[in-house]
Design a protein around this motif. Structure first.
Motif, PDB file in Angstrom:
ATOM      1  N   THR A 104      61.905 -32.581  -2.707  1.00 55.72           N
ATOM      2  CA  THR A 104      60.808 -33.232  -2.005  1.00 55.72           C
ATOM      3  C   THR A 104      59.512 -32.783  -2.663  1.00 55.72           C
ATOM      4  OG1 THR A 104      60.525 -31.440  -0.415  1.00 55.72           O
ATOM      5  CG2 THR A 104      62.090 -33.207   0.175  1.00 55.72           C
ATOM      6  N   ARG A 105      58.408 -33.371  -2.275  1.00 53.43           N
ATOM      7  CA  ARG A 105      57.116 -32.995  -2.852  1.00 53.43           C
ATOM      8  C   ARG A 105      56.818 -31.516  -2.606  1.00 53.43           C
ATOM      9  NH1 ARG A 105      52.048 -36.752  -1.851  1.00 53.43           N
ATOM     10  NH2 ARG A 105      53.804 -38.110  -2.179  1.00 53.43           N
ATOM     11  N   ASP A 106      57.043 -31.042  -1.385  1.00 55.42           N
ATOM     12  CA  ASP A 106      56.760 -29.641  -1.055  1.00 55.42           C
ATOM     13  C   ASP A 106      57.677 -28.687  -1.812  1.00 55.42           C
ATOM     14  OD1 ASP A 106      54.728 -30.423   0.662  1.00 55.42           O
ATOM     15  OD2 ASP A 106      56.073 -30.507   2.411  1.00 55.42           O
ATOM     16  N   GLU A 107      58.973 -29.053  -1.916  1.00 53.29           N
ATOM     17  CA  GLU A 107      59.912 -28.210  -2.672  1.00 53.29           C
ATOM     18  C   GLU A 107      59.506 -28.156  -4.143  1.00 53.29           C
ATOM     19  OE1 GLU A 107      64.010 -29.057  -0.109  1.00 53.29           O
ATOM     20  OE2 GLU A 107      63.541 -30.273  -1.869  1.00 53.29           O
ATOM     21  N   ALA A 108      59.099 -29.300  -4.694  1.00 58.01           N
ATOM     22  CA  ALA A 108      58.682 -29.345  -6.095  1.00 58.01           C
ATOM     23  C   ALA A 108      57.469 -28.459  -6.329  1.00 58.01           C
ATOM     24  CB  ALA A 108      58.387 -30.785  -6.518  1.00 58.01           C
ATOM     25  N   LEU A 109      56.494 -28.535  -5.439  1.00 54.28           N
ATOM     26  CA  LEU A 109      55.294 -27.691  -5.588  1.00 54.28           C
ATOM     27  C   LEU A 109      55.640 -26.210  -5.497  1.00 54.28           C
ATOM     28  CD1 LEU A 109      52.664 -29.738  -3.571  1.00 54.28           C
ATOM     29  CD2 LEU A 109      52.650 -29.284  -6.029  1.00 54.28           C
ATOM     30  N   ALA A 110      56.554 -25.856  -4.586  1.00 50.25           N
ATOM     31  CA  ALA A 110      56.964 -24.455  -4.464  1.00 50.25           C
ATOM     32  C   ALA A 110      57.657 -23.987  -5.745  1.00 50.25           C
ATOM     33  CB  ALA A 110      57.886 -24.281  -3.257  1.00 50.25           C
ATOM     34  N   LYS A 111      58.530 -24.826  -6.299  1.00 47.58           N
ATOM     35  CA  LYS A 111      59.219 -24.459  -7.551  1.00 47.58           C
ATOM     36  C   LYS A 111      58.241 -24.363  -8.721  1.00 47.58           C
ATOM     37  CE  LYS A 111      63.817 -26.194  -6.485  1.00 47.58           C
ATOM     38  NZ  LYS A 111      64.923 -27.033  -6.921  1.00 47.58           N
ATOM     39  N   LEU A 112      57.290 -25.292  -8.771  1.00 46.86           N
ATOM     40  CA  LEU A 112      56.291 -25.262  -9.848  1.00 46.86           C
ATOM     41  C   LEU A 112      55.452 -23.993  -9.774  1.00 46.86           C
ATOM     42  CD1 LEU A 112      55.175 -28.991  -9.796  1.00 46.86           C
ATOM     43  CD2 LEU A 112      56.226 -27.816 -11.735  1.00 46.86           C
ATOM     44  N   ASP A 113      55.004 -23.633  -8.574  1.00 43.81           N
ATOM     45  CA  ASP A 113      54.194 -22.423  -8.417  1.00 43.81           C
ATOM     46  C   ASP A 113      55.003 -21.173  -8.760  1.00 43.81           C
ATOM     47  OD1 ASP A 113      51.927 -23.840  -7.694  1.00 43.81           O
ATOM     48  OD2 ASP A 113      52.380 -23.733  -5.546  1.00 43.81           O
ATOM     49  N   GLY A 114      56.283 -21.139  -8.340  1.00 43.27           N
ATOM     50  CA  GLY A 114      57.139 -19.995  -8.675  1.00 43.27           C
ATOM     51  C   GLY A 114      57.403 -19.897 -10.166  1.00 43.27           C
ATOM     52  N   SER A 115      57.611 -21.050 -10.820  1.00 43.99           N
ATOM     53  CA  SER A 115      57.874 -21.051 -12.262  1.00 43.99           C
ATOM     54  C   SER A 115      56.628 -20.706 -13.056  1.00 43.99           C
ATOM     55  CB  SER A 115      58.394 -22.422 -12.694  1.00 43.99           C
ATOM     56  OG  SER A 115      59.611 -22.697 -12.056  1.00 43.99           O
ATOM     57  N   LEU A 116      55.461 -21.091 -12.557  1.00 42.22           N
ATOM     58  CA  LEU A 116      54.216 -20.791 -13.266  1.00 42.22           C
ATOM     59  C   LEU A 116      54.063 -19.292 -13.471  1.00 42.22           C
ATOM     60  CD1 LEU A 116      51.542 -21.654 -14.525  1.00 42.22           C
ATOM     61  CD2 LEU A 116      50.537 -21.579 -12.240  1.00 42.22           C
ATOM     62  N   ALA A 117      54.380 -18.506 -12.437  1.00 37.75           N
ATOM     63  CA  ALA A 117      54.277 -17.047 -12.560  1.00 37.75           C
ATOM     64  C   ALA A 117      55.218 -16.530 -13.651  1.00 37.75           C
ATOM     65  CB  ALA A 117      54.592 -16.388 -11.220  1.00 37.75           C
ATOM     66  N   VAL A 118      56.435 -17.071 -13.703  1.00 38.42           N
ATOM     67  CA  VAL A 118      57.403 -16.645 -14.726  1.00 38.42           C
ATOM     68  C   VAL A 118      56.922 -17.063 -16.111  1.00 38.42           C
ATOM     69  CG1 VAL A 118      59.772 -16.945 -15.546  1.00 38.42           C
ATOM     70  CG2 VAL A 118      59.336 -16.742 -13.104  1.00 38.42           C
ATOM     71  N   CYS A 138      61.267 -34.516 -14.216  1.00 39.32           N
ATOM     72  CA  CYS A 138      61.076 -35.156 -12.907  1.00 39.32           C
ATOM     73  C   CYS A 138      62.177 -36.142 -12.573  1.00 39.32           C
ATOM     74  CB  CYS A 138      59.744 -35.906 -12.883  1.00 39.32           C
ATOM     75  SG  CYS A 138      58.356 -34.846 -13.239  1.00 39.32           S
ATOM     76  N   GLY A 139      62.761 -36.762 -13.550  1.00 40.67           N
ATOM     77  CA  GLY A 139      63.792 -37.756 -13.314  1.00 40.67           C
ATOM     78  C   GLY A 139      63.197 -39.131 -13.097  1.00 40.67           C
ATOM     79  N   CYS A 140      64.076 -40.099 -12.939  1.00 34.68           N
ATOM     80  CA  CYS A 140      63.652 -41.486 -12.727  1.00 34.68           C
ATOM     81  C   CYS A 140      63.850 -41.828 -11.270  1.00 34.68           C
ATOM     82  CB  CYS A 140      64.466 -42.426 -13.598  1.00 34.68           C
ATOM     83  SG  CYS A 140      64.228 -42.144 -15.341  1.00 34.68           S
ATOM     84  N   GLY A 141      62.818 -41.752 -10.519  1.00 33.78           N
ATOM     85  CA  GLY A 141      62.907 -42.078  -9.109  1.00 33.78           C
ATOM     86  C   GLY A 141      61.733 -42.942  -8.722  1.00 33.78           C
ATOM     87  N   SER A 146      56.764 -37.241 -10.118  1.00 40.03           N
ATOM     88  CA  SER A 146      55.943 -37.342 -11.335  1.00 40.03           C
ATOM     89  C   SER A 146      54.459 -37.247 -11.014  1.00 40.03           C
ATOM     90  CB  SER A 146      56.215 -38.660 -12.057  1.00 40.03           C
ATOM     91  OG  SER A 146      57.534 -38.709 -12.506  1.00 40.03           O
ATOM     92  N   GLU A 147      54.048 -37.945  -9.983  1.00 43.63           N
ATOM     93  CA  GLU A 147      52.634 -37.899  -9.595  1.00 43.63           C
ATOM     94  C   GLU A 147      52.247 -36.503  -9.109  1.00 43.63           C
ATOM     95  OE1 GLU A 147      52.323 -40.961  -6.669  1.00 43.63           O
ATOM     96  OE2 GLU A 147      52.606 -42.568  -8.147  1.00 43.63           O
TER      97      GLU A 147
END
Length: 168
Positions: A104-118, A138-141, A146-147
């Motif tokens: 979901t959008r919120d899950e994606a943002l959480a993963k992006l923020d966690g990965s940014l630190a790494v 992002c995949g084709c959805g 993507s946005e």
């Protein structure tokens, strides 16, 4: 003109022989076969050979198809993000990647923020200019992910889109 006369004489001489061959072929009543079915074996083998290996970061999506669109980004020291023309490879020859399929959008943002630190940590432990490249898949959805990723990239000073052709 001389060349045309020679060819005309040649055609007149060969005409009866060619007519006889054509008549014999028509008399055979050959049946036309359907065209051969194309095989995709070669393409699949090339794709397997050229497949890019990726490291899945902690909490990244596992499984699912890796598809487009994807974002190739540079992560690291803010002062060097836009000055870097060649990618600095980190110790592994594998690209850092984050797969956001099914998020979901919120899950994606959480993963992006966690990965940014790494990613920033990996960049800062590397060599000067302390910039690494990563792939965000992002995949084709329906393009919500993507946005979201595009806005996230614009909103983070330590992340920049990679130049075309600079990602290997």
């Amino acid at each position: 003109a001389r060349h045309s006369r020679i060819l005309s004489a040649l055609h007149q001489e060969a005409y009866p022989l060619l007519k006889e061959i054509r008549t014999r072929l028509n008399a055979l009543e050959l049946e036309r076969q359907p065209p051969k079915q194309r095989r995709n074996d070669g393409k699949e083998k090339k794709a397997k050979r050229n497949a890019e290996y990726e490291i899945n970061l902690p909490n990244s999506g596992v499984g699912g198809k890796v598809g487009k669109p994807y974002f190739m980004v540079q992560v690291g020291e803010v002062e060097n993000l836009y000055k870097t023309t060649k990618s600095q490879r980190h110790n592994s020859s594998k690209a850092l990647a984050l797969d956001l399929h099914g998020c979901t959008r919120d899950e994606a943002l959480a993963k992006l923020d966690g990965s940014l630190a790494v990613w920033v940590d990996v960049a800062m432990r590397g060599l000067h200019p302390f910039v690494i490249q990563a792939k965000i898949i992002c995949g084709c959805g329906n393009q919500i992910i993507s946005e979201t990723v595009e806005k996230w990239i614009r909103g983070n000073a330590q992340v920049a889109n990679s130049r075309r052709g600079s990602f290997q």
